[in-house]
Motif scaffolding. Structure first.
Motif, PDB file in Angstrom:
ATOM      1  N   ARG A 125       0.835  -1.214   0.000  1.00 38.61           N
ATOM      2  CA  ARG A 125       0.000   0.000   0.000  1.00 38.61           C
ATOM      3  C   ARG A 125       0.864   1.256   0.000  1.00 38.61           C
ATOM      4  NH1 ARG A 125      -3.450   0.568   5.289  1.00 38.61           N
ATOM      5  NH2 ARG A 125      -1.325   0.904   6.012  1.00 38.61           N
ATOM      6  N   ALA A 126       1.940   1.233   0.789  1.00 39.24           N
ATOM      7  CA  ALA A 126       2.803   2.418   0.864  1.00 39.24           C
ATOM      8  C   ALA A 126       3.472   2.683  -0.484  1.00 39.24           C
ATOM      9  CB  ALA A 126       3.849   2.226   1.961  1.00 39.24           C
ATOM     10  N   VAL A 127       3.903   1.611  -1.142  1.00 40.52           N
ATOM     11  CA  VAL A 127       4.549   1.760  -2.462  1.00 40.52           C
ATOM     12  C   VAL A 127       3.551   2.390  -3.429  1.00 40.52           C
ATOM     13  CG1 VAL A 127       5.389   0.470  -4.462  1.00 40.52           C
ATOM     14  CG2 VAL A 127       6.195  -0.131  -2.170  1.00 40.52           C
ATOM     15  N   ARG A 128       2.346   1.841  -3.451  1.00 43.15           N
ATOM     16  CA  ARG A 128       1.331   2.353  -4.384  1.00 43.15           C
ATOM     17  C   ARG A 128       0.984   3.809  -4.087  1.00 43.15           C
ATOM     18  NH1 ARG A 128      -0.543  -1.570  -7.564  1.00 43.15           N
ATOM     19  NH2 ARG A 128      -0.343  -3.699  -6.830  1.00 43.15           N
ATOM     20  N   TRP A 130       1.577   5.351 -13.303  1.00 45.39           N
ATOM     21  CA  TRP A 130       0.433   4.489 -13.614  1.00 45.39           C
ATOM     22  C   TRP A 130       0.834   3.033 -13.457  1.00 45.39           C
ATOM     23  CZ3 TRP A 130      -1.960   6.468 -18.873  1.00 45.39           C
ATOM     24  CH2 TRP A 130      -2.587   7.711 -18.637  1.00 45.39           C
ATOM     25  N   ASP A 131      -0.069   2.270 -12.864  1.00 40.87           N
ATOM     26  CA  ASP A 131       0.123   0.824 -12.765  1.00 40.87           C
ATOM     27  C   ASP A 131      -0.424   0.199 -14.045  1.00 40.87           C
ATOM     28  OD1 ASP A 131      -0.156  -1.887 -12.284  1.00 40.87           O
ATOM     29  OD2 ASP A 131      -1.095  -1.660 -10.325  1.00 40.87           O
ATOM     30  N   ILE A 132       0.447  -0.366 -14.846  1.00 42.71           N
ATOM     31  CA  ILE A 132       0.016  -0.975 -16.112  1.00 42.71           C
ATOM     32  C   ILE A 132       0.456  -2.431 -16.145  1.00 42.71           C
ATOM     33  CG2 ILE A 132       0.135  -0.850 -18.639  1.00 42.71           C
ATOM     34  CD1 ILE A 132       0.877   2.125 -18.342  1.00 42.71           C
ATOM     35  N   GLN A 167      13.185 -17.884  -4.675  1.00 37.14           N
ATOM     36  CA  GLN A 167      11.932 -18.503  -5.088  1.00 37.14           C
ATOM     37  C   GLN A 167      11.865 -18.473  -6.609  1.00 37.14           C
ATOM     38  OE1 GLN A 167       8.822 -19.456  -3.183  1.00 37.14           O
ATOM     39  NE2 GLN A 167      10.411 -19.827  -1.664  1.00 37.14           N
ATOM     40  N   PRO A 168      11.331 -19.531  -7.233  1.00 38.57           N
ATOM     41  CA  PRO A 168      11.238 -19.521  -8.700  1.00 38.57           C
ATOM     42  C   PRO A 168      10.272 -18.461  -9.205  1.00 38.57           C
ATOM     43  CG  PRO A 168      10.239 -21.509  -7.776  1.00 38.57           C
ATOM     44  CD  PRO A 168      10.888 -20.797  -6.644  1.00 38.57           C
ATOM     45  N   GLU A 169       9.260 -18.146  -8.397  1.00 39.60           N
ATOM     46  CA  GLU A 169       8.426 -16.985  -8.742  1.00 39.60           C
ATOM     47  C   GLU A 169       8.505 -16.018  -7.575  1.00 39.60           C
ATOM     48  OE1 GLU A 169       4.156 -17.461  -8.833  1.00 39.60           O
ATOM     49  OE2 GLU A 169       4.369 -19.551  -8.267  1.00 39.60           O
ATOM     50  N   PHE A 170       8.763 -14.771  -7.898  1.00 36.84           N
ATOM     51  CA  PHE A 170       8.934 -13.777  -6.843  1.00 36.84           C
ATOM     52  C   PHE A 170       8.316 -12.475  -7.339  1.00 36.84           C
ATOM     53  CE2 PHE A 170      12.299 -11.448  -9.002  1.00 36.84           C
ATOM     54  CZ  PHE A 170      12.761 -12.399  -9.900  1.00 36.84           C
ATOM     55  N   THR A 171       8.229 -11.508  -6.442  1.00 34.26           N
ATOM     56  CA  THR A 171       7.526 -10.272  -6.789  1.00 34.26           C
ATOM     57  C   THR A 171       8.499  -9.104  -6.864  1.00 34.26           C
ATOM     58  OG1 THR A 171       5.606 -11.149  -5.652  1.00 34.26           O
ATOM     59  CG2 THR A 171       5.576  -8.802  -6.147  1.00 34.26           C
ATOM     60  N   GLN A 172       8.324  -8.315  -7.904  1.00 34.57           N
ATOM     61  CA  GLN A 172       9.141  -7.099  -8.047  1.00 34.57           C
ATOM     62  C   GLN A 172       8.240  -5.868  -8.043  1.00 34.57           C
ATOM     63  OE1 GLN A 172      11.390  -6.962 -11.685  1.00 34.57           O
ATOM     64  NE2 GLN A 172      13.136  -8.035 -10.803  1.00 34.57           N
ATOM     65  N   VAL A 173       8.772  -4.769  -7.495  1.00 40.47           N
ATOM     66  CA  VAL A 173       8.160  -3.472  -7.771  1.00 40.47           C
ATOM     67  C   VAL A 173       8.933  -2.967  -8.979  1.00 40.47           C
ATOM     68  CG1 VAL A 173       7.657  -1.171  -6.918  1.00 40.47           C
ATOM     69  CG2 VAL A 173       7.792  -3.075  -5.308  1.00 40.47           C
ATOM     70  N   ASP A 174       8.285  -2.960 -10.119  1.00 38.22           N
ATOM     71  CA  ASP A 174       8.984  -2.697 -11.372  1.00 38.22           C
ATOM     72  C   ASP A 174       8.611  -1.289 -11.857  1.00 38.22           C
ATOM     73  OD1 ASP A 174      10.614  -3.712 -13.497  1.00 38.22           O
ATOM     74  OD2 ASP A 174       8.809  -3.720 -14.747  1.00 38.22           O
ATOM     75  N   CYS A 175       9.580  -0.470 -12.176  1.00 39.05           N
ATOM     76  CA  CYS A 175       9.287   0.940 -12.496  1.00 39.05           C
ATOM     77  C   CYS A 175      10.096   1.403 -13.706  1.00 39.05           C
ATOM     78  CB  CYS A 175       9.672   1.846 -11.329  1.00 39.05           C
ATOM     79  SG  CYS A 175       9.063   1.300  -9.743  1.00 39.05           S
ATOM     80  N   GLU A 176       9.555   2.354 -14.421  1.00 37.84           N
ATOM     81  CA  GLU A 176      10.283   2.934 -15.551  1.00 37.84           C
ATOM     82  C   GLU A 176       9.834   4.379 -15.730  1.00 37.84           C
ATOM     83  OE1 GLU A 176      12.549   0.939 -16.774  1.00 37.84           O
ATOM     84  OE2 GLU A 176      13.238   1.876 -18.620  1.00 37.84           O
ATOM     85  N   MET A 177      10.761   5.240 -16.156  1.00 38.92           N
ATOM     86  CA  MET A 177      10.447   6.651 -16.374  1.00 38.92           C
ATOM     87  C   MET A 177      11.124   7.128 -17.664  1.00 38.92           C
ATOM     88  SD  MET A 177      11.402   7.992 -12.561  1.00 38.92           S
ATOM     89  CE  MET A 177      10.597   9.577 -12.516  1.00 38.92           C
ATOM     90  N   SER A 178      10.506   8.121 -18.302  1.00 41.12           N
ATOM     91  CA  SER A 178      11.129   8.704 -19.500  1.00 41.12           C
ATOM     92  C   SER A 178      11.644  10.111 -19.221  1.00 41.12           C
ATOM     93  CB  SER A 178      10.113   8.813 -20.632  1.00 41.12           C
ATOM     94  OG  SER A 178       9.733   7.540 -21.038  1.00 41.12           O
ATOM     95  N   PHE A 179      12.512  10.562 -20.106  1.00 43.97           N
ATOM     96  CA  PHE A 179      13.118  11.896 -19.999  1.00 43.97           C
ATOM     97  C   PHE A 179      13.779  12.075 -18.631  1.00 43.97           C
ATOM     98  CE2 PHE A 179       9.386  12.354 -22.860  1.00 43.97           C
ATOM     99  CZ  PHE A 179      10.103  12.472 -24.041  1.00 43.97           C
ATOM    100  N   VAL A 180      14.511  11.058 -18.233  1.00 36.60           N
ATOM    101  CA  VAL A 180      15.191  11.122 -16.941  1.00 36.60           C
ATOM    102  C   VAL A 180      16.657  10.765 -17.102  1.00 36.60           C
ATOM    103  CG1 VAL A 180      13.272  10.625 -15.386  1.00 36.60           C
ATOM    104  CG2 VAL A 180      14.481   8.722 -16.487  1.00 36.60           C
ATOM    105  N   GLU A 181      17.430  11.317 -16.169  1.00 35.86           N
ATOM    106  CA  GLU A 181      18.816  10.906 -16.051  1.00 35.86           C
ATOM    107  C   GLU A 181      18.934  10.066 -14.791  1.00 35.86           C
ATOM    108  OE1 GLU A 181      20.499  14.735 -16.058  1.00 35.86           O
ATOM    109  OE2 GLU A 181      20.632  14.798 -18.260  1.00 35.86           O
TER     110      GLU A 181
END
Ligand code: ASP
Length: 590
Positions: A146-149, A158-160, A226-240
């Motif tokens: 919840r805190a991450v979201r 956006w969560d996609i 674990q063979p299946e695990f959870t990531q908080v996966d993120c990406e941004m544009s126009f960033v350094e």
């Protein structure tokens, strides 16, 4: 209505209320004519008091452990209060009860401390999950989620969702593959991460993306993977890189504050990969304590002048000689030192011994190499190592990679022994400037250290034309490390087709192969790809660290065991011949 309150809700202020509770029978205790029952649900435990008037009914339908019951009664003050639980001041004097479901005797005790072994508890995971320990872990996991979201929402992410049935993308591990019934002889792969999809979303213009997502890697399961695990996966544009570090440092601080109440005001320290390796021997240093590596000799180059004055074969022949100073340990006994020697000889460490130098309180020196070093030479060695009176210097010598790794392990071990690794102290760190490539000794070729989509530092692109200089090329790649554990990593990406092709070529992929495997990405880069970068956090690990524990398995509702099995489902398992036929597959064994 099944219940008016939960088993964790009632307090002394509720005295006199008529209530209905429902839950699981944890214990039944009979004292003469009265019976006490602890009733449990997700929220807590409430004591029930069954008076004499209910004896006949209890005799007729006795209550057993884990029965699901409903009771109606009155909240009364307990004479024998229990300060350990929030409902401990009250109990329910039962007027009426109903058994909603009976239960077999559970195979282990469902309480804070249990008598059930690991495998048994995995088999009956749904029962283990009733225990407060796991309940607390899953609650914490929910709060971290919840805190991450919340944080990412305030930052405009956006969560996609991205697909699970995809084409194999190399991220360093083996793919799980899924046969396709509709496309005979062809296979999907389960994603090792949504890497290429998040990059494609950037090409589509969704410049702030995230997902809390399952990833699948068919690796040999070293402890706590674990063979299946959870990531908080993120990406941004126009960033350094700087934008990414700032944004996700913010996420991290928010999560720590929200979940643990820990305020991290200062900027997280940053360390280059070179410095991490040189000073700590690994790329995820635990900076809760110093005890840095002293590089007496590294990759064959002598740094401690004194080594040139002594005639000691082991040191002369070693590619690398590293030392650490253990504060206050100069009085280690023979037995303690022998024990350390055994420790470094363990196969996981793989050294043949450890040299020690004691910097005695009276200013003298004593070492295990007194035959080769005189007092002055020991003194100058100690001074090179910045050792002070009372320190014990431990020295390892051997091949560069193995010695550095062994010394880094020894440092952590000594940190443990000296109590320097307090789990309630949190020391985050960014490690930056990772090498772009890594040499795979087994296959004798260069592989991407992070993944093939990571951008070299612009000033190093030219070096990609010279194989002999691959080791020098640095990437815009970074990891976030907490207390010696890597909890996330990412990079600024390549976004130009020609550079991406150059990268694939450097990894030994010819044009056709690159086109076949990554045509979709290369193609996308021709339609206006923005500069972009991102990061992914290991969500299970982050939760375990926030919970002050080491095993991620305890923070996953239904995990696999060390052999990658779900012992509750008994999976993986054989499938019917009919299923194989539909997939046009034939089984070779079994
Ligand atoms: N996809 C990468 C990983 O799973 C993380 C990233 O580069 O964003 O490690």
């Amino acid at each position: 209505m099944y219940r008016t309150h939960t088993c964790g809700a009632l307090r002394i202020e509720d005295k006199g209320k008529e209530v209905t509770l429902a839950g699981w029978v944890q214990t039944v205790r009979k004292f003469g004519s009265i019976t006490f029952v602890d009733l449990r649900d997700r929220y807590g435990i409430t004591q029930l008091l069954f008076n004499e008037s209910l004896n006949a009914r209890l005799d007729e339908t006795p209550l057993g452990r884990e029965y699901v019951i409903q009771v109606k009664g009155t909240v009364i003050e307990r004479s024998n209060k229990n300060a350990k639980i929030p409902t401990g001041d009250i109990e329910i004097e039962v007027m009426d009860f109903a058994i909603m479901n009976i239960a077999s005797v559970p195979p282990f005790t469902i309480e804070e401390d249990t008598d059930g072994g690991d495998e048994l508890r995995m088999k009956y995971r749904y029962l283990d999950l009733r225990r407060p320990t796991l309940k607390r872990n899953l609650e914490l996991r929910y709060k971290v989620n919840r805190a991450v979201r919340n944080y990412l929402d305030t930052q405009g992410f956006w969560d996609i969702e991205t697909p699970f049935l995809i084409k194999s993308t190399p991220e360093g591990a083996r793919d799980f593959i899924v046969p396709s019934r509709m496309n005979e002889g062809q296979f999907y792969a389960l994603p090792q991460s949504p890497q290429t999809f998040k990059q494609l979303l950037m090409v589509s213009g969704y410049d702030k993306y995230y997902q809390i997502v399952k990833c699948f890697r068919d690796e040999d399961l070293r402890a706590d993977r674990q063979p299946e695990f959870t990531q908080v996966d993120c990406e941004m544009s126009f960033v350094e890189q700087e934008d990414i570090l700032q944004t996700f440092e913010g996420l991290f601080k928010h999560v720590f504050y929200d979940v643990k109440g820990v305020e991290m005001k200062e900027q997280f320290p940053r360390m280059t990969w070179d410095d991490a390796m040189w000073n700590y021997g690994n790329d995820k240093p635990d900076i809760r304590f110093e005890m840095k590596l002293q590089n007496l000799k590294a990759e064959g180059k002598v740094h401690a002048e004194v080594l040139n004055q002594v005639d000691f074969k082991v040191f002369a022949e070693a590619e690398t000689i590293l030392a650490i100073c253990i504060p206050g340990a100069s009085e280690y006994t023979r037995k303690q030192l022998d024990e350390l020697t055994e420790w470094v000889k363990r196969p996981q460490i793989g050294m043949s011994g450890v040299v020690n130098v004691k910097c005695n309180a009276d200013g003298t020196y004593k070492s295990s190499v007194d035959k080769f070093f005189n007092e002055d030479q020991l003194k100058s060695l100690a001074s090179f190592c910045n050792a002070t009176t009372g320190d014990l210097i431990l020295i390892l010598a051997g091949k560069e990679t193995r010695t550095r790794k062994a010394m880094s392990e020894l440092r952590l071990e000594m940190g443990n022994r000296l109590g320097f690794r307090d789990p309630s102290v949190y020391k985050p760190l960014w490690v930056i400037d990772f090498p772009l490539f890594e040499h795979d000794e087994e296959e004798n070729r260069w592989v991407a250290r992070h993944h093939p989509f990571t951008s070299p530092k612009p000033e190093h692109i030219a070096l990609m034309n010279d194989l002999s200089r691959y080791a020098e090329i640095k990437a815009n790649a970074y990891d976030i490390v907490l207390n010696g554990t890597e909890i996330g990593g990412g990079s600024i990406r390549i976004y130009q087709r020609d550079l991406q092709e150059k990268m694939f070529a450097a990894l030994g992929m010819d044009k056709e192969e690159a086109q076949e495997k990554f045509g979709f990405l290369l193609g996308a880069f021709e339609y206006g790809a923005p500069p972009h970068g991102g990061i992914a956090f290991g969500f299970d690990r982050l939760c375990a660290l926030l919970g002050g524990q080491e095993t991620i398995r305890d923070f996953i509702a239904f995990p696999k065991n060390n052999a990658g099995r779900d012992v509750m489902l008994d999976a993986p398992s054989a499938v019917d011949k009919k299923q194989l036929d539909e997939l046009s597959l034939e089984q070779k064994i079994g």
